[in-house]
Design an enzyme around this catalytic site. Structure first.
Site, PDB file in Angstrom:
ATOM      1  N   ASP A   1       0.803  -1.003  -0.105  1.00 55.13           N
ATOM      2  CA  ASP A   1      -0.030   0.117   0.030  1.00 55.13           C
ATOM      3  C   ASP A   1       0.759   1.286   0.249  1.00 55.13           C
ATOM      4  OD1 ASP A   1      -2.343   1.164  -0.056  1.00 55.13           O
ATOM      5  OD2 ASP A   1      -2.614   1.480   2.134  1.00 55.13           O
TER       6      ASP A   1
ATOM      7  N   TYR B   1       1.127   5.795  -0.340  1.00 56.19           N
ATOM      8  CA  TYR B   1       0.770   6.956   0.191  1.00 56.19           C
ATOM      9  C   TYR B   1       0.775   8.207  -0.846  1.00 56.19           C
ATOM     10  CZ  TYR B   1       0.934   9.577   4.676  1.00 56.19           C
ATOM     11  OH  TYR B   1       0.523  10.299   5.946  1.00 56.19           O
TER      12      TYR B   1
ATOM     13  N   HIS C   1      -3.947  13.904   0.645  1.00 58.17           N
ATOM     14  CA  HIS C   1      -4.124  12.916   1.785  1.00 58.17           C
ATOM     15  C   HIS C   1      -2.876  12.935   2.896  1.00 58.17           C
ATOM     16  CE1 HIS C   1      -5.244   9.462   4.024  1.00 58.17           C
ATOM     17  NE2 HIS C   1      -3.911   8.738   3.673  1.00 58.17           N
TER      18      HIS C   1
ATOM     19  N   ARG D   1       0.709  15.449  12.945  1.00 59.51           N
ATOM     20  CA  ARG D   1       1.879  16.132  13.579  1.00 59.51           C
ATOM     21  C   ARG D   1       1.813  17.824  13.553  1.00 59.51           C
ATOM     22  NH1 ARG D   1       3.223  11.478  10.441  1.00 59.51           N
ATOM     23  NH2 ARG D   1       2.960  12.921   8.496  1.00 59.51           N
TER      24      ARG D   1
ATOM     25  N   GLU E   1     -10.835   3.921   2.936  1.00 58.27           N
ATOM     26  CA  GLU E   1      -9.768   4.460   2.053  1.00 58.27           C
ATOM     27  C   GLU E   1     -10.052   4.083   0.671  1.00 58.27           C
ATOM     28  OE1 GLU E   1      -6.119   5.337   4.830  1.00 58.27           O
ATOM     29  OE2 GLU E   1      -5.675   3.749   3.381  1.00 58.27           O
TER      30      GLU E   1
ATOM     31  N   GLU F   1      -9.118   4.189  -2.745  1.00 59.81           N
ATOM     32  CA  GLU F   1      -7.741   4.108  -3.589  1.00 59.81           C
ATOM     33  C   GLU F   1      -7.976   3.160  -5.129  1.00 59.81           C
ATOM     34  OE1 GLU F   1      -4.413   2.156  -1.482  1.00 59.81           O
ATOM     35  OE2 GLU F   1      -5.408   2.969   0.518  1.00 59.81           O
TER      36      GLU F   1
ATOM     37  N   ASP G   1      -9.240   0.301   1.319  1.00 55.91           N
ATOM     38  CA  ASP G   1      -8.363  -0.126   2.265  1.00 55.91           C
ATOM     39  C   ASP G   1      -8.851   0.065   3.697  1.00 55.91           C
ATOM     40  OD1 ASP G   1      -5.704  -1.199   3.435  1.00 55.91           O
ATOM     41  OD2 ASP G   1      -4.927   0.851   3.515  1.00 55.91           O
TER      42      ASP G   1
ATOM     43  N   ARG H   1      -8.767   3.268  12.825  1.00 59.85           N
ATOM     44  CA  ARG H   1      -7.746   4.334  13.020  1.00 59.85           C
ATOM     45  C   ARG H   1      -7.184   4.418  14.424  1.00 59.85           C
ATOM     46  NH1 ARG H   1      -6.252   5.723   8.089  1.00 59.85           N
ATOM     47  NH2 ARG H   1      -8.134   6.434   6.734  1.00 59.85           N
TER      48      ARG H   1
ATOM     49  N   GLN I   1      -4.519   1.999  14.667  1.00 59.24           N
ATOM     50  CA  GLN I   1      -3.591   2.560  13.788  1.00 59.24           C
ATOM     51  C   GLN I   1      -2.752   3.650  14.868  1.00 59.24           C
ATOM     52  OE1 GLN I   1      -4.734   4.213  10.317  1.00 59.24           O
ATOM     53  NE2 GLN I   1      -2.744   4.672   9.452  1.00 59.24           N
TER      54      GLN I   1
ATOM     55  N   TYR J   1       1.250   1.854  15.141  1.00 57.86           N
ATOM     56  CA  TYR J   1       2.082   2.105  14.154  1.00 57.86           C
ATOM     57  C   TYR J   1       3.310   2.940  14.224  1.00 57.86           C
ATOM     58  CZ  TYR J   1       2.010   7.465  13.224  1.00 57.86           C
ATOM     59  OH  TYR J   1       2.252   8.812  13.100  1.00 57.86           O
TER      60      TYR J   1
ATOM     61  N   LYS K   1      -4.867  -2.335   9.684  1.00 59.98           N
ATOM     62  CA  LYS K   1      -5.118  -2.497   7.993  1.00 59.98           C
ATOM     63  C   LYS K   1      -5.237  -4.013   7.622  1.00 59.98           C
ATOM     64  CE  LYS K   1      -3.938   1.795   6.987  1.00 59.98           C
ATOM     65  NZ  LYS K   1      -4.688   2.615   5.941  1.00 59.98           N
TER      66      LYS K   1
ATOM     67  N   THR L   1      -9.304  -5.846   2.940  1.00 60.06           N
ATOM     68  CA  THR L   1      -9.067  -4.689   1.762  1.00 60.06           C
ATOM     69  C   THR L   1     -10.018  -5.171   0.753  1.00 60.06           C
ATOM     70  OG1 THR L   1      -6.818  -4.624   2.515  1.00 60.06           O
ATOM     71  CG2 THR L   1      -7.310  -3.763   0.193  1.00 60.06           C
TER      72      THR L   1
ATOM     73  N   THR M   1      -4.769   6.536  -0.253  1.00 60.47           N
ATOM     74  CA  THR M   1      -5.833   7.439  -0.648  1.00 60.47           C
ATOM     75  C   THR M   1      -5.939   8.617  -1.243  1.00 60.47           C
ATOM     76  OG1 THR M   1      -6.357   6.778   1.999  1.00 60.47           O
ATOM     77  CG2 THR M   1      -7.864   8.257   0.945  1.00 60.47           C
TER      78      THR M   1
ATOM     79  N   GLU N   1     -10.463  12.123   7.246  1.00 63.30           N
ATOM     80  CA  GLU N   1     -10.367  13.413   6.568  1.00 63.30           C
ATOM     81  C   GLU N   1     -11.608  14.212   6.543  1.00 63.30           C
ATOM     82  OE1 GLU N   1      -7.352  13.271   3.143  1.00 63.30           O
ATOM     83  OE2 GLU N   1      -7.890  11.141   3.583  1.00 63.30           O
TER      84      GLU N   1
END
Lengths: 433, 433
Positions: free
Chosen positions: B125, B127, B132, B141, B198, B200, B232, B236, B239, B243, B252, B256, B348, B362
């Site tokens: 997968d 990114y 996204h 962050r 997600e 994708e 996907d 959350r 995760q 993660y 995850k 899928t 995503t 999001e």
């Protein structure tokens, strides 16, 4: 548990890795023959395909062994695994009435080539030895933040790349990749200069699990067919630049070398030991019903091109904070289905003292200290270096071994995109990876 | 490119997802029959196994289609893919001399069940959509550190779990997992409360690459057989806790979901568009020889249990900063071998405006805003919610579609470790995952 004596040459030798107690599973071929399943005993390999064809096994109606992988036997399930072990002990034990019938189906190890013992379904790598996590964490984030906050609560793992798994003896090439030097703003495209090994144990999943249904630690343990030695080669400079925020990727995808023999869970049964004392209580789904770690002495030898080997690490599989059963149970927690042939790396098995660190990154403390070897020193691996992992569970007058797990690092390609005939041919078989 | 007219019912309808220009590859069965390869056209499915058996295809000496997966055709290579497409256009075009011979080998879509179209070798997968990465980075962050420093230099990716990939229509269960609330010190074992989708696109690798040999972007593009829609599913809360430092794992791995039809690269050729302007120059190995993105309109529908659908996201595949060719080239950089059947999720595909965000994370800005739907609102998914992805490349009087990619979320198991008969049976086939 004492030695079970065998009539096969070499099997009763205290130094042998393959007494009758062991019976590890590999895939072999002799010159010009097709690879097929074999079991190591003393200095010999039992040709399981021939033994089955000769009608000496009586363990399955379907043929299981005339194949280049152990997956069919693994998928047949634990009762078949037990029947196989029981029957082989019967046939190979000293005084066996059938020794004369079995003898023609033994092949000398000296003339056999060993292949990947099973078809890897998927490969997951864990991070389950506390000393390794603390060492790496200290180097990357400082001593106060060495262990990530989740580390004491779950076996941290990430999905690796099954297509990168190769058998002992396969040469590998130093990879190219994106590397960013600390005093530069943008990355370079260059060969890795901080190429490393990682000493691990790999658990081989024999039985699948259902999608949507997590398994307990006890069920997980019963799903495991056996264990291999595993070297998770790592490009530390590529790793440092790529691994945030989604984890290691190309830094771990050049190759992962496993031992040629799968040592069965049954053979390791007498060597079970408890996992270390817990610093934080674990959630009930990670509770262990009994001793789930193994007492297996491990060592790493480094042999420079044309030089002699130096043992640079001695440690023990009992250093793992999380057992393979806990790792596998956690792996299914969200409903993730496991398959026959899944491989779970334990994570680097470093111990508390300096000589028990299971990677160059730790041995050289991030490249700041030189590791002395016969005729020189190292921070990371140099071209031509061969790394050999060995494992040995010491019983009463016998030992269980895995066979050497070794690989030699070749120099990087001068131009990885050069095509001999100007055309990339995906179908051409490479001589080494 | 204009519509290629066909004699098959429904194929010339401007609203159809499956005109003769498309010819996507799926696996189907009718009641009591074995699953086999089929190609969608109008309201029908071409039974490729029967067509081959009837001697109407002439594209391979070996049978390729009487199998429950497209892997054999994919492994046969790009010239076979072209021959198949050319021959099908010949047979199915308006005025075809062979229409009467072909007609008995068409099956109505209404009576067919669709299965996973290919055997997933490994699943990766990425990114690769900038909006996204910026949205998620800002939430996790802060705005100044939204994009990780490496993001503008490489397509960030991580290995996913192939065993979790299911076909559209498969129900999934809300997973249990380790969740740590911000104001607690230790994690809880509980069902995920922040379960998400997600949106994708998935690239399906048809041709393998050699171990030890990276491929160029041009070679990578040629290796891709086609594309699927891909959801996907992501927990959350699991995760966020798991993660660091090695990436998403169990969050995850519940499922899928992919679309039932693989739209071939050939069908999408007229819809190629350039990737977005680069903010930082890319290293030469990521250079694109031509337009490598696709103009595919994408949308996500949410249907509550017993309710009506609301489209909650509209975006476009051209939002991807890195094309699938770049992702695949990067994937091989360290010598990682790719296999027939590898699946590469794009990441995503969120666009710049609010209505084009491809996940609940999001759309609800980390759960702080409610997303309005017909008869209610959502932050994350609720039990019974069905998510449907749709994709459509609009040509001149025709469109290329993937079929719906949908899945319904069932309530979590009351006790994931309860065994109906007290015994865990790994071999029992589940009805849903």
């Amino acid at each position: 548990m004492a030695l079970i004596r065998s009539w096969v040459p070499g099997a009763n030798d205290a130094e042998s890795s393959f007494p009758l107690n062991n019976l590890p599973c590999g895939v072999f071929s002799c010159l010009g023959e097709a690879p097929r399943c074999g079991v190591a005993i003393g200095d010999m390999i039992v040709d399981m395909a021939k033994l089955e064809r000769a009608g000496l096994l009586h363990i399955s109606a379907e043929p299981l062994f005339d194949k280049p992988f152990w997956n069919a036997l693994m998928a047949a399930g634990p009762s078949t695994w037990s029947r196989m072990r029981g029957r082989l002990i019967e046939l190979l034990a000293e005084g066996s009435a059938e020794a004369r019938e079995v003898a023609p189906h033994l092949v000398s190890m000296n003339v056999a080539q060993l292949h990947l013992p099973f078809r890897i379904a998927e490969y997951t790598d864990f991070y389950a030895a506390r000393c390794h996590a603390e060492n790496v964490g200290t180097m990357f984030r400082g001593a106060e933040n060495a262990l990530p906050p989740n580390w004491l609560h779950m076996p941290i793992g990430y999905n690796g790349r099954a297509s990168s798994v190769v058998v002992s003896g396969t040469e590998l090439r130093r990879p190219w990749g994106q590397v960013k030097h600390p005093n530069e703003i943008t990355p370079q495209f260059s060969p890795s200069t901080r190429f490393d090994f990682e000493l691990e144990l790999g658990a081989v999943v024999g039985m699948p699990s259902q999608p949507g249904r997590p398994v307990t630690v006890e069920e997980a343990d019963a799903m495991i067919f056996g264990y291999v030695l595993l070297n998770d080669w790592s490009a530390r400079d590529i790793q440092a630049w790529e691994y945030q925020p989604l984890g290691p990727f190309q830094s771990k995808a050049t190759a992962t070398t496993i031992s040629p023999w799968i040592v069965t869970r049954a053979a390791l049964e007498p060597f079970r030991v408890e996992t270390p004392t817990r610093q934080a209580a674990l959630l009930p789904y990670l509770a262990e019903p009994r001793a789930m770690n193994y007492d297996i002495a491990l060592e790493v030898g480094l042999t420079p091109q044309g030089g002699t080997e130096t043992v640079i690490c001695r440690t023990n599989a009992s250093q793992l904070y999380y057992s393979a059963g806990q790792q596998l149970a956690h792996h299914t927690l969200s409903g993730c289905a496991m398959s026959t042939g899944d491989l779970l790396g334990s994570g680097t098995i470093s111990g508390p003292d300096k000589a028990s660190r299971g990677s160059m990154l730790e041995l050289s403390w991030g490249g700041t200290e030189r590791v002395m070897i016969s005729g020189g020193s190292r921070s990371f691996l140099e071209d031509g270096d061969q790394i050999t992992l060995r494992g040995r569970a010491q019983g009463d007058g016998y030992a269980i071994g895995f066979g050497d797990c070794s690989g030699r690092l070749l120099a990087a390609l001068t131009d990885p995109y050069a095509r001999e005939d100007g055309v990339y041919d995906a179908c051409r078989t490479p001589r080494s990876i």
